[in-house]
Design a protein around this motif. Sequence first.
Motif, PDB file in Angstrom:
ATOM      1  N   ASN A 162      68.586  -8.156  19.631  1.00 35.49           N
ATOM      2  CA  ASN A 162      67.979  -7.265  20.617  1.00 35.49           C
ATOM      3  C   ASN A 162      68.993  -6.314  21.268  1.00 35.49           C
ATOM      4  OD1 ASN A 162      69.398  -8.941  22.334  1.00 35.49           O
ATOM      5  ND2 ASN A 162      67.606  -9.911  23.251  1.00 35.49           N
ATOM      6  N   GLU A 163      70.174  -6.193  20.684  1.00 35.27           N
ATOM      7  CA  GLU A 163      71.205  -5.335  21.272  1.00 35.27           C
ATOM      8  C   GLU A 163      70.860  -3.862  21.068  1.00 35.27           C
ATOM      9  OE1 GLU A 163      71.814  -7.599  18.926  1.00 35.27           O
ATOM     10  OE2 GLU A 163      72.722  -9.237  20.069  1.00 35.27           O
ATOM     11  N   LEU A 164      71.143  -3.071  22.096  1.00 38.83           N
ATOM     12  CA  LEU A 164      70.949  -1.632  21.995  1.00 38.83           C
ATOM     13  C   LEU A 164      72.169  -0.980  21.338  1.00 38.83           C
ATOM     14  CD1 LEU A 164      69.266  -0.717  25.395  1.00 38.83           C
ATOM     15  CD2 LEU A 164      68.196  -1.125  23.180  1.00 38.83           C
ATOM     16  N   GLU A 165      71.984   0.246  20.896  1.00 36.59           N
ATOM     17  CA  GLU A 165      73.055   1.017  20.277  1.00 36.59           C
ATOM     18  C   GLU A 165      73.014   2.443  20.817  1.00 36.59           C
ATOM     19  OE1 GLU A 165      72.959   0.900  15.980  1.00 36.59           O
ATOM     20  OE2 GLU A 165      71.902  -1.018  15.992  1.00 36.59           O
ATOM     21  N   TYR A 166      74.161   3.119  20.757  1.00 37.29           N
ATOM     22  CA  TYR A 166      74.216   4.540  21.050  1.00 37.29           C
ATOM     23  C   TYR A 166      75.407   5.109  20.277  1.00 37.29           C
ATOM     24  CZ  TYR A 166      73.392   8.911  23.489  1.00 37.29           C
ATOM     25  OH  TYR A 166      73.068  10.229  23.778  1.00 37.29           O
ATOM     26  N   PRO A 167      75.199   5.488  19.024  1.00 36.62           N
ATOM     27  CA  PRO A 167      76.317   5.968  18.194  1.00 36.62           C
ATOM     28  C   PRO A 167      76.947   7.235  18.769  1.00 36.62           C
ATOM     29  CG  PRO A 167      74.369   5.489  16.853  1.00 36.62           C
ATOM     30  CD  PRO A 167      73.930   5.450  18.284  1.00 36.62           C
ATOM     31  N   LEU A 168      78.260   7.302  18.688  1.00 35.30           N
ATOM     32  CA  LEU A 168      78.999   8.488  19.124  1.00 35.30           C
ATOM     33  C   LEU A 168      79.774   9.060  17.948  1.00 35.30           C
ATOM     34  CD1 LEU A 168      80.382   7.209  22.554  1.00 35.30           C
ATOM     35  CD2 LEU A 168      78.493   8.820  22.196  1.00 35.30           C
ATOM     36  N   THR A 169      79.972  10.371  17.960  1.00 36.74           N
ATOM     37  CA  THR A 169      80.685  11.059  16.894  1.00 36.74           C
ATOM     38  C   THR A 169      81.959  11.690  17.436  1.00 36.74           C
ATOM     39  OG1 THR A 169      79.568  13.169  17.267  1.00 36.74           O
ATOM     40  CG2 THR A 169      78.470  11.586  15.808  1.00 36.74           C
ATOM     41  N   THR A 170      82.803  12.128  16.532  1.00 35.98           N
ATOM     42  CA  THR A 170      84.020  12.826  16.934  1.00 35.98           C
ATOM     43  C   THR A 170      83.684  14.060  17.768  1.00 35.98           C
ATOM     44  OG1 THR A 170      85.176  12.076  14.942  1.00 35.98           O
ATOM     45  CG2 THR A 170      86.092  13.991  16.088  1.00 35.98           C
ATOM     46  N   ASP A 174      85.047  15.294  21.396  1.00 33.17           N
ATOM     47  CA  ASP A 174      85.633  16.628  21.529  1.00 33.17           C
ATOM     48  C   ASP A 174      84.912  17.440  22.612  1.00 33.17           C
ATOM     49  OD1 ASP A 174      87.412  16.027  19.526  1.00 33.17           O
ATOM     50  OD2 ASP A 174      86.303  17.084  17.951  1.00 33.17           O
ATOM     51  N   ALA A 175      83.583  17.281  22.669  1.00 32.29           N
ATOM     52  CA  ALA A 175      82.793  18.027  23.658  1.00 32.29           C
ATOM     53  C   ALA A 175      83.186  17.635  25.074  1.00 32.29           C
ATOM     54  CB  ALA A 175      81.305  17.783  23.434  1.00 32.29           C
ATOM     55  N   LEU A 176      83.438  16.356  25.293  1.00 26.63           N
ATOM     56  CA  LEU A 176      83.866  15.921  26.626  1.00 26.63           C
ATOM     57  C   LEU A 176      85.288  16.379  26.911  1.00 26.63           C
ATOM     58  CD1 LEU A 176      83.225  14.383  29.211  1.00 26.63           C
ATOM     59  CD2 LEU A 176      84.107  12.321  28.124  1.00 26.63           C
ATOM     60  N   ASP A 177      86.168  16.258  25.926  1.00 26.24           N
ATOM     61  CA  ASP A 177      87.556  16.686  26.125  1.00 26.24           C
ATOM     62  C   ASP A 177      87.631  18.170  26.488  1.00 26.24           C
ATOM     63  OD1 ASP A 177      88.509  14.150  25.597  1.00 26.24           O
ATOM     64  OD2 ASP A 177      89.021  14.578  23.501  1.00 26.24           O
ATOM     65  N   THR A 247      79.184  17.094  37.075  1.00 22.98           N
ATOM     66  CA  THR A 247      79.058  17.471  35.662  1.00 22.98           C
ATOM     67  C   THR A 247      77.659  17.977  35.323  1.00 22.98           C
ATOM     68  OG1 THR A 247      78.309  15.310  34.801  1.00 22.98           O
ATOM     69  CG2 THR A 247      80.681  15.601  35.142  1.00 22.98           C
ATOM     70  N   ALA A 248      76.816  18.204  36.313  1.00 23.64           N
ATOM     71  CA  ALA A 248      75.415  18.568  36.073  1.00 23.64           C
ATOM     72  C   ALA A 248      75.296  19.807  35.202  1.00 23.64           C
ATOM     73  CB  ALA A 248      74.699  18.805  37.401  1.00 23.64           C
ATOM     74  N   GLY A 249      74.547  19.677  34.112  1.00 22.70           N
ATOM     75  CA  GLY A 249      74.286  20.802  33.228  1.00 22.70           C
ATOM     76  C   GLY A 249      75.442  21.199  32.345  1.00 22.70           C
ATOM     77  N   LYS A 250      76.561  20.491  32.424  1.00 20.73           N
ATOM     78  CA  LYS A 250      77.746  20.861  31.645  1.00 20.73           C
ATOM     79  C   LYS A 250      77.919  20.004  30.389  1.00 20.73           C
ATOM     80  CE  LYS A 250      80.178  22.097  35.929  1.00 20.73           C
ATOM     81  NZ  LYS A 250      81.340  21.791  36.802  1.00 20.73           N
ATOM     82  N   THR A 251      77.252  18.869  30.353  1.00 27.08           N
ATOM     83  CA  THR A 251      77.515  17.890  29.301  1.00 27.08           C
ATOM     84  C   THR A 251      76.340  17.751  28.334  1.00 27.08           C
ATOM     85  OG1 THR A 251      76.750  16.195  30.837  1.00 27.08           O
ATOM     86  CG2 THR A 251      79.123  16.493  30.633  1.00 27.08           C
ATOM     87  N   SER A 252      76.660  17.603  27.060  1.00 27.34           N
ATOM     88  CA  SER A 252      75.661  17.227  26.058  1.00 27.34           C
ATOM     89  C   SER A 252      75.348  15.753  26.212  1.00 27.34           C
ATOM     90  CB  SER A 252      76.216  17.493  24.659  1.00 27.34           C
ATOM     91  OG  SER A 252      77.340  16.640  24.424  1.00 27.34           O
ATOM     92  N   VAL A 258      79.883   9.373  26.004  1.00 28.07           N
ATOM     93  CA  VAL A 258      81.313   9.069  26.095  1.00 28.07           C
ATOM     94  C   VAL A 258      81.700   8.760  27.539  1.00 28.07           C
ATOM     95  CG1 VAL A 258      83.647   9.928  25.704  1.00 28.07           C
ATOM     96  CG2 VAL A 258      81.829  10.501  24.082  1.00 28.07           C
ATOM     97  N   LEU A 259      81.171   9.559  28.478  1.00 24.57           N
ATOM     98  CA  LEU A 259      81.451   9.309  29.896  1.00 24.57           C
ATOM     99  C   LEU A 259      81.045   7.891  30.285  1.00 24.57           C
ATOM    100  CD1 LEU A 259      80.364  12.573  31.788  1.00 24.57           C
ATOM    101  CD2 LEU A 259      82.626  11.496  31.858  1.00 24.57           C
ATOM    102  N   ILE A 260      79.844   7.476  29.884  1.00 19.05           N
ATOM    103  CA  ILE A 260      79.344   6.153  30.259  1.00 19.05           C
ATOM    104  C   ILE A 260      80.114   5.061  29.534  1.00 19.05           C
ATOM    105  CG2 ILE A 260      77.334   4.624  30.159  1.00 19.05           C
ATOM    106  CD1 ILE A 260      75.599   7.124  30.604  1.00 19.05           C
ATOM    107  N   GLN A 261      80.450   5.301  28.282  1.00 19.13           N
ATOM    108  CA  GLN A 261      81.219   4.311  27.525  1.00 19.13           C
ATOM    109  C   GLN A 261      82.542   3.996  28.207  1.00 19.13           C
ATOM    110  OE1 GLN A 261      83.240   5.607  23.924  1.00 19.13           O
ATOM    111  NE2 GLN A 261      82.498   3.807  22.823  1.00 19.13           N
ATOM    112  N   ASN A 262      83.201   5.005  28.758  1.00 14.11           N
ATOM    113  CA  ASN A 262      84.538   4.829  29.323  1.00 14.11           C
ATOM    114  C   ASN A 262      84.547   4.605  30.833  1.00 14.11           C
ATOM    115  OD1 ASN A 262      85.853   5.094  26.855  1.00 14.11           O
ATOM    116  ND2 ASN A 262      85.900   7.326  26.992  1.00 14.11           N
ATOM    117  N   ALA A 263      83.361   4.584  31.448  1.00  5.79           N
ATOM    118  CA  ALA A 263      83.289   4.411  32.898  1.00  5.79           C
ATOM    119  C   ALA A 263      83.539   2.960  33.297  1.00  5.79           C
ATOM    120  CB  ALA A 263      81.917   4.856  33.409  1.00  5.79           C
ATOM    121  N   ALA A 264      84.014   2.775  34.504  1.00  3.49           N
ATOM    122  CA  ALA A 264      84.141   1.423  35.051  1.00  3.49           C
ATOM    123  C   ALA A 264      82.771   0.857  35.383  1.00  3.49           C
ATOM    124  CB  ALA A 264      85.016   1.446  36.295  1.00  3.49           C
TER     125      ALA A 264
END
Length: 330
Positions: A162-170, A174-177, A247-252, A258-264
């Motif tokens: 029952n684990e969720l997934e959210y695949p991320l790509t390079t 890059d979009a966040l960087d 970051t409103a309206g700036k992020t895909s 990526v933001l959520i993956q790396n957040a505390a």
Amino acid sequence: MKIPPSEIKKIAIFRALQLGDMLCIIPAIRALRHAYPKAQITLLGLPWGKSFTERFDQYFDNFIHFPGYPGLPEQELDKAVFTNFLKQVQDEHFDLCIQMQGNGSVVNPMVELLGAKYMAGYKIEGHYAPDDGLFMTYPDQGHEIERHIRLMEFLGIESQGNELEYPLTTSDYDALDALQFDIEPKKYVCIHPGSRGSYRQWPVKYFAALADYCIDEGYKAVLTGTKEESDIIDAVISHMRHEPINTAGKTSMGAVGVLIQNAAMLISNCTGVSHIASAFKTPSIVISMDGEPQRWGPLDTRVHRTINWLQSPDFHLVFRETVELMSLAG
């Protein structure tokens, strides 16, 4: 399985809903893909669903835009386009169409018009469903993820967890960087005050108070949301003592992932981003404003804390949960 793999070459999944709803079916689709590894799986969904199938291309092969239907609130019916949609789907000659939209009271007659060899899904007493033994009574209780796994098991398809997934790509990284936010992994907390429908939005002053607390504790507060949610985020900022990163309206959606993956930690309403946090096992505080935390809240109650605001409208309770979870995350 009720239908052997030798008979199934093309599968259509009908689910025309938003991000959180779609993420909750991924464990069921994972089981379906495992059961029918050589089948082509097509999503019939809302226009944005094309990007969803591209992100989950290990499970979906194709996408067809569903143009609305009477009784479904997600989009207005386009009658001319709907006629073309029916012909397009019928011309695909699907071997199996699975109705995963809901209890079937509205859409089951339409699903039959799609012309698949086999049809499966949910039904409820007193409403039409094809009499083929492949429609189960809708389980109007339990978590949304588990409801769809139960449908797969009803079809003789073994669960793959029952684990969720959210695949991320390079390109997501890059979009966040490229946005050059001044943040470091695990040194910031994501705050997401938006959600579809104002009734599902926790008061902005409370989000502001928790954002300030996170900054007081040495974290940066990153406010996330769409361009359409800019007013909500501005309202949060107006109640804050400290300056957050807006970051409103700036992020895909990939960059948000990526933001959520790396957040505390994530602090949000019960909406799509809460399921992304669940997929990454990012600790989260989730405020349920719709009275269904047992259906939509994250399954892991140790890493994620869901507060039923309709039952316990107590900011101090949420604050205590935030303090405790932050201590565990740190």
